[in-house]
Structures are given as structure tokens and as C-alpha cells.
Motif scaffolding. Sequence first.
Motif, PDB file in Angstrom:
ATOM      1  N   UNK A  20       0.826  -1.204   0.000  1.00 23.09           N
ATOM      2  CA  UNK A  20       0.000   0.000   0.000  1.00 23.09           C
ATOM      3  C   UNK A  20       0.861   1.256   0.000  1.00 23.09           C
ATOM      4  N   UNK A  21       0.388   2.324  -0.617  1.00 21.92           N
ATOM      5  CA  UNK A  21       1.159   3.575  -0.626  1.00 21.92           C
ATOM      6  C   UNK A  21       1.134   4.226   0.747  1.00 21.92           C
ATOM      7  N   UNK A  22       2.264   4.744   1.220  1.00 26.71           N
ATOM      8  CA  UNK A  22       2.300   5.367   2.553  1.00 26.71           C
ATOM      9  C   UNK A  22       1.629   6.731   2.599  1.00 26.71           C
ATOM     10  N   UNK A  23       1.335   7.309   1.449  1.00 27.73           N
ATOM     11  CA  UNK A  23       0.645   8.594   1.418  1.00 27.73           C
ATOM     12  C   UNK A  23      -0.507   8.514   0.432  1.00 27.73           C
ATOM     13  N   UNK A  24      -1.440   9.447   0.554  1.00 27.06           N
ATOM     14  CA  UNK A  24      -2.639   9.431  -0.286  1.00 27.06           C
ATOM     15  C   UNK A  24      -2.422  10.254  -1.554  1.00 27.06           C
ATOM     16  N   UNK A  25      -1.376   9.889  -2.299  1.00 23.43           N
ATOM     17  CA  UNK A  25      -1.014  10.644  -3.501  1.00 23.43           C
ATOM     18  C   UNK A  25      -0.937   9.689  -4.677  1.00 23.43           C
ATOM     19  N   UNK A  26      -1.609  10.040  -5.757  1.00 19.99           N
ATOM     20  CA  UNK A  26      -1.532   9.278  -7.000  1.00 19.99           C
ATOM     21  C   UNK A  26      -0.525   9.967  -7.911  1.00 19.99           C
ATOM     22  N   UNK A  27       0.509   9.255  -8.308  1.00 19.55           N
ATOM     23  CA  UNK A  27       1.572   9.840  -9.114  1.00 19.55           C
ATOM     24  C   UNK A  27       1.343   9.547 -10.603  1.00 19.55           C
ATOM     25  N   UNK A  28       1.556  10.569 -11.419  1.00 22.21           N
ATOM     26  CA  UNK A  28       1.319  10.442 -12.851  1.00 22.21           C
ATOM     27  C   UNK A  28       2.267   9.426 -13.464  1.00 22.21           C
ATOM     28  N   UNK A  29       1.711   8.592 -14.336  1.00 24.03           N
ATOM     29  CA  UNK A  29       2.454   7.565 -15.065  1.00 24.03           C
ATOM     30  C   UNK A  29       3.092   6.526 -14.153  1.00 24.03           C
ATOM     31  N   UNK A 367      -7.735   5.615   2.752  1.00 24.44           N
ATOM     32  CA  UNK A 367      -7.843   4.220   3.203  1.00 24.44           C
ATOM     33  C   UNK A 367      -6.567   3.442   2.891  1.00 24.44           C
ATOM     34  N   UNK A 368      -5.996   3.646   1.719  1.00 30.01           N
ATOM     35  CA  UNK A 368      -4.782   2.914   1.354  1.00 30.01           C
ATOM     36  C   UNK A 368      -3.612   3.303   2.257  1.00 30.01           C
TER      37      UNK A 368
END
Length: 426
Positions: A20-29, A367-368
Motif C-alpha cells: 500500500x502507498x504510505x501517502x494518499x497521492x496518486x503519481x502520474x504515469x 484508506x490505502x
Amino acid sequence: MPVDVFDHMEEAWKLDRNPFPPDAIRRQNADQPYSPDVFSEEENTFRRKFIRAGVRGGPAIGFLWSQGQRADTGFGKTTLMQEMVKEINTDLGETTLEKAGAKKPPHPAIAAAFSNLNNLNAAGLYPVLFNAVIDLATPVEAGTESLFDIARKRIVTKIGSDDASEIAAHVRQSWATIGGTSGPLRSELVNAFASGGGTTLRTELAAVSATARLRNGLQYLDFALAALAAAGIDHLFLMIDQLEDLATTRSVTAPKRSREIGRIRDLLESAPYATRLHMIFTFHSRAAQVLDRFWEENRLPPFEVSPSNTAAVVVLGGLKENEQVQELLRVYLQDARTEPVDDDLLPFELGAIEVLRDVSDGRPGILLSRAYELLNAAAEQALPTISGTFARQYFEGHTVADDGDDGRSAAHVGDDDIDDLLLGRR
């Protein structure tokens, strides 16, 4: 003896890492797990209202809203936009239009690009357009072709030649047909595209200064529309994320807000943008409160969530069912499995899933990141599974001594406790 969390993840849960990602950020590509089944209804509404309607003369601007009980970010707007761009560009919209209920093929060829406004305090809408052109020149995944590479191949097939000068001439002729009163295309872009497609074009774009991006962003969009038109692709769906930065960044003055929103208006009024460019913005309540008067001043299409504006709005309201949470967790866990397991959700028990939905307010991004915390905490204690009891006590900040799920509902976590946790008071 201290527990090695990674050894425990691998031995007990068959995970090679915390997935799971440690932060709630979606990174481009970024190559991140994704399941269309988490928000299947919202996805199909997105396709129908924005994409299918767009090619049939629907609203020129669409708004992807997020609305929650206590917050309005972290609902997956960025992820949905990026996944739609990927889906559209994979086969030039064939799958997207079919899923949207369009009649049998042939469907019109369409393209999509992703960009964002997170640097608007230092730049403006034109750099956003520039970044969208970079996105079109960038492969979605390693080993795949960029949208411009696909367009160049279509042009070669159409004119029956791979000669760079002939490709360049065809692009310029297409622009003469669709460009209206716009000026000539930038020669360095046409020549780079004609000679080497997306790869050569990316090199050219990387050398463009920040000042040129600020002043000339519209010229880069002109080139993109010309190249796409030359390839028989007559619609570009531009997904613009983080519109809230235009509203919430303090260094953006009121005159600058008005000017940038006025530029959006300009794109709706003149050729070739009025018929070929479709803009979809992320939106939420805080942005709406600040931008309302500027939007009205420039006579832009309404953005509010209302019965009279349903054609232009899609709303993400978060994870409402445990089944959605289970599917979201499953695809991330599956991505890190070292071998098959009997339970796709191992190590999470149902009680823990309920707690995660509560403490995140149903926001998938939050949540992630909470799942990342909880998985690490359970691994540190070498737990065989993560029960509802353990999850409740962890997020309430209690000393945790897990002895199995007692079957109580996560609803027993008090609303005040959850508010305190989310606001960092505990």
C-alpha cells in the motif's frame, strides 16, 4: 528478539513488501494497481457523460466532483482520470465508447491527455496545456507507444509514405484545414514529430524553457490538435486535475484567477478548440466557493452539482460498501503476493476492513495509506491476521494486545474518536 517485518510479511502473508502507498497521492504515469470494479458505476457514468456525449456534441466542459461527509479530497478523482486516459489511448477510444453504450463500430478515433494545475501559482493555464502535450508524447507504460507514435503510424498508413518531409507537409495541411485564424505551427515541433514521433518530440519538448511554456503553451496545443487531425483523430479529451489550486493557493491573486478562467473561456469560443477539445476538471466544494464569481464573470458553463446540471457532472462519493474496500485492498495485495493464497484478503479480516472504511471516511486514497500503517503495525507484532479488534485499538491509539476478532462491528468506534484521529488530535 525483534521481529523483521518483511520476513513476517513474506512468511505469514506471502507478501514481498507492504503493497500500500504510505501517502494518499496518486503519481502520474506510475504503475499502480487498479480495479475498475471498485467504482464501476461512476466509471461508466464518466464514460457516458463525458466521452460518449463529447463526441456527440455534448457539454464542452465536464466536472468530476468529490463529495464526502467531512472532507472532499482523497476520493480517487486523479486515479479515475489517469485510468480513463490510459483506456482511451490504448485503442483510441474503441473500448471506452463501447462501454459507454455507443452503437456498433466504427467509432470515431479519440485521444486523451492528463495534466494538472498544481503549479498555477507560478505559471498558468498555458503550461498546463504544454504538460498535456508532453503526456501525449510519453508512453503510458514501458514497452508501449505514446499517443504521438500511434498518430504518426496512422499518418504513414494514410499517405503511404514514411518520408519525414511528406509527413510534415500532411500535418501542416491538416492544420490549414482546421486551424481557423490561428497562426502557423511551430516548425521544430512538426519536424521532430515527422522525423521521430513521440521519442524525438519528447527531446524537443524537454528543451523548452519555463518562460516559453508560460507564453506559448497554446501553440503546443495547436501542434497536438494538428498532428491528431492529420492522423484522423478529431477529438482530444483533456483531463485537468487539481483545479482547486487555482482557488486555494494564496499567491494566486483575484486578477490572475480571472485571467486564467478567461483563457478557459477563449478555448470554448474559437476554432479548432471549440469542436475538437473537451476539458474535464476535478472539482469540490472549496474550489466552487472561491471560483464561483470568476466563473460567472466569464460566462462559463455551470459547474454545480444540481438536477439541472447532471449532464456535465460526475460525483465520486467514496467507498460506501465493504465489498468496494475488499476489492481495492485485493488488487494491491495481489500485486505483492509471492505465491497464491487461499484468502485474497490475507491478512485482513472483515472487521479490520470495516474499521479501515470508517477511519478513512470512505476515501480510497486515505484508506490505502491507513492500510499501510495498519499492515506495518501488525507485522511488527507478528500477527497471523489483522482483526477488527486490533484495527480499532490501533487507530484509537490504545495499547494493542490482539487476541482475535471478537466479532464486534467497527461501528463501535465512536464518531468523536474518528474525528480526533483524522484531525491529528490523538
